[in-house]
Scaffold this motif. Structure first.
Motif, mmCIF file in Angstrom:
data_model
loop_
_atom_site.group_PDB
_atom_site.id
_atom_site.type_symbol
_atom_site.label_atom_id
_atom_site.label_comp_id
_atom_site.label_asym_id
_atom_site.label_seq_id
_atom_site.Cartn_x
_atom_site.Cartn_y
_atom_site.Cartn_z
ATOM 1 N N TRP A 1 -32.051 -69.778 0.789
ATOM 2 C CA TRP A 1 -32.446 -70.293 2.101
ATOM 3 C C TRP A 1 -33.945 -70.570 2.070
ATOM 4 C CZ3 TRP A 1 -30.127 -72.077 6.348
ATOM 5 C CH2 TRP A 1 -30.855 -72.167 7.532
ATOM 6 N N VAL B 1 -28.640 -74.870 2.900
ATOM 7 C CA VAL B 1 -28.083 -73.735 2.176
ATOM 8 C C VAL B 1 -27.718 -74.200 0.774
ATOM 9 C CG1 VAL B 1 -26.165 -72.101 1.997
ATOM 10 C CG2 VAL B 1 -27.200 -72.548 4.215
ATOM 11 N N ASP C 1 -26.648 -74.415 13.508
ATOM 12 C CA ASP C 1 -26.668 -73.041 13.986
ATOM 13 C C ASP C 1 -25.251 -72.587 14.307
ATOM 14 O OD1 ASP C 1 -28.037 -70.665 14.798
ATOM 15 O OD2 ASP C 1 -27.606 -71.215 16.871
ATOM 16 N N LEU D 1 -21.728 -66.283 5.370
ATOM 17 C CA LEU D 1 -23.096 -66.311 5.873
ATOM 18 C C LEU D 1 -23.122 -66.974 7.244
ATOM 19 C CD1 LEU D 1 -26.188 -65.943 5.483
ATOM 20 C CD2 LEU D 1 -26.207 -68.217 4.413
ATOM 21 N N HIS D 2 -23.780 -66.299 8.206
ATOM 22 C CA HIS D 2 -23.982 -66.845 9.545
ATOM 23 C C HIS D 2 -25.478 -67.021 9.768
ATOM 24 C CE1 HIS D 2 -19.808 -65.733 10.791
ATOM 25 N NE2 HIS D 2 -20.013 -64.745 9.935
ATOM 26 N N VAL D 3 -25.893 -68.212 10.166
ATOM 27 C CA VAL D 3 -27.291 -68.493 10.490
ATOM 28 C C VAL D 3 -27.430 -68.513 12.005
ATOM 29 C CG1 VAL D 3 -29.179 -70.138 10.281
ATOM 30 C CG2 VAL D 3 -27.564 -69.852 8.386
ATOM 31 N N ARG D 4 -28.373 -67.719 12.511
ATOM 32 C CA ARG D 4 -28.595 -67.667 13.947
ATOM 33 C C ARG D 4 -30.050 -67.999 14.250
ATOM 34 N NH1 ARG D 4 -23.787 -67.473 13.771
ATOM 35 N NH2 ARG D 4 -22.391 -65.916 14.710
ATOM 36 N N ARG D 5 -30.264 -69.033 15.062
ATOM 37 C CA ARG D 5 -31.610 -69.380 15.527
ATOM 38 C C ARG D 5 -31.636 -69.091 17.030
ATOM 39 N NH1 ARG D 5 -29.620 -73.603 12.341
ATOM 40 N NH2 ARG D 5 -30.700 -73.937 10.342
ATOM 41 N N GLU E 1 -35.136 -66.333 13.699
ATOM 42 C CA GLU E 1 -34.226 -66.968 12.739
ATOM 43 C C GLU E 1 -33.639 -65.835 11.908
ATOM 44 O OE1 GLU E 1 -34.954 -70.908 10.753
ATOM 45 O OE2 GLU E 1 -35.206 -69.602 9.006
ATOM 46 N N LEU F 1 -30.439 -64.281 9.392
ATOM 47 C CA LEU F 1 -29.340 -64.496 8.455
ATOM 48 C C LEU F 1 -28.437 -63.268 8.488
ATOM 49 C CD1 LEU F 1 -31.308 -65.901 5.366
ATOM 50 C CD2 LEU F 1 -30.282 -67.183 7.253
#
Length: 218
Positions: A68, A91, A138, A151-155, A210, A212
């Motif tokens: 990332w 990613v 997101d 994998l979860h991406v959170r903004r 941000e 992960l």
């Protein structure tokens, strides 16, 4: 929940070559038998490369490598013929499988910062593969079935809430900003290892966040 602070990371790299590395797990010359892995995660490295710096060709095997980029651009080349430039929001995954060699460099004129996470596969061997998902949205999960992980991406905006996935193992790494994870406050570079996660929330601090999140099976 086991929170590990950014300042507790093992410092590696090569300052003379423009490389600074911060390791969350036992890595290279730093051996810690009590910190070898969590779930499928066996490494979470923060890498900072000066312009022109990089890692020359080196081998990997039986490892799922997910990268990332935080700032700058990462140039990737590998022995299967793939060449790419990975930017913030992308990613990248290199499935080393039975064996692959690759090069990672900062060919740009500004500092490169990236987080690289290594996961142990469920089964060793197989053929290596590579992919990049550009500009992942997101909350769009990215599956790594070879490691039984997602994998979860959170903004998160200030005050915004998001559910942490329920799971046998959840590994959280805060890339930037601040977040409240359950009763814990996390800052940039902090991580949390959560066993049997259930009904847990993450809330963005006034700076936003941000985050992960690795969701892993038992």
């Amino acid at each position: 929940m086991d929170v590990r602070r950014a300042g507790e990371r093992y410092r590696g790299g090569d300052a003379a070559a423009g490389i600074e590395s911060l390791h969350a797990f036992s890595f290279g010359p730093h051996y810690d038998p009590d910190n070898l892995r969590f779930g499928a995660v066996i490494a979470c490295n923060e890498e900072r490369l000066a312009p022109g710096a990089g890692f020359d060709e080196h081998p990997h095997s039986h490892t799922e490598i997910v990268t990332w980029v935080v700032e700058g651009e990462l140039t990737h080349r590998d022995s299967t013929g793939h060449r790419s430039v990975v930017r913030p929001g992308d990613v990248q995954r290199l499935s080393a499988a039975g064996g692959v060699r690759h090069v990672e460099r900062n060919d740009g004129d500004v500092r490169l910062v990236f987080v690289q996470m290594w996961l142990a596969p469920v089964q060793p061997g197989g053929d290596p593969c590579y992919e990049v998902v550009h500009g992942i949205a997101d909350s769009t999960p990215y599956a790594v079935p070879e490691a039984g992980a997602m994998l979860h991406v959170r903004r998160l905006a200030p005050g915004e809430r998001t559910a942490v996935p329920d799971g046998a193992f959840v590994y959280a790494h805060l890339v930037r900003g601040g977040v409240r994870l359950g009763e814990q406050e996390l800052g940039p570079g902090d991580s949390a290892r959560i066993t049997d996660a259930k009904d847990l929330e993450a809330v963005g601090a006034r700076t936003g966040a941000e985050l992960l999140l690795w969701e892993m099976a038992g």
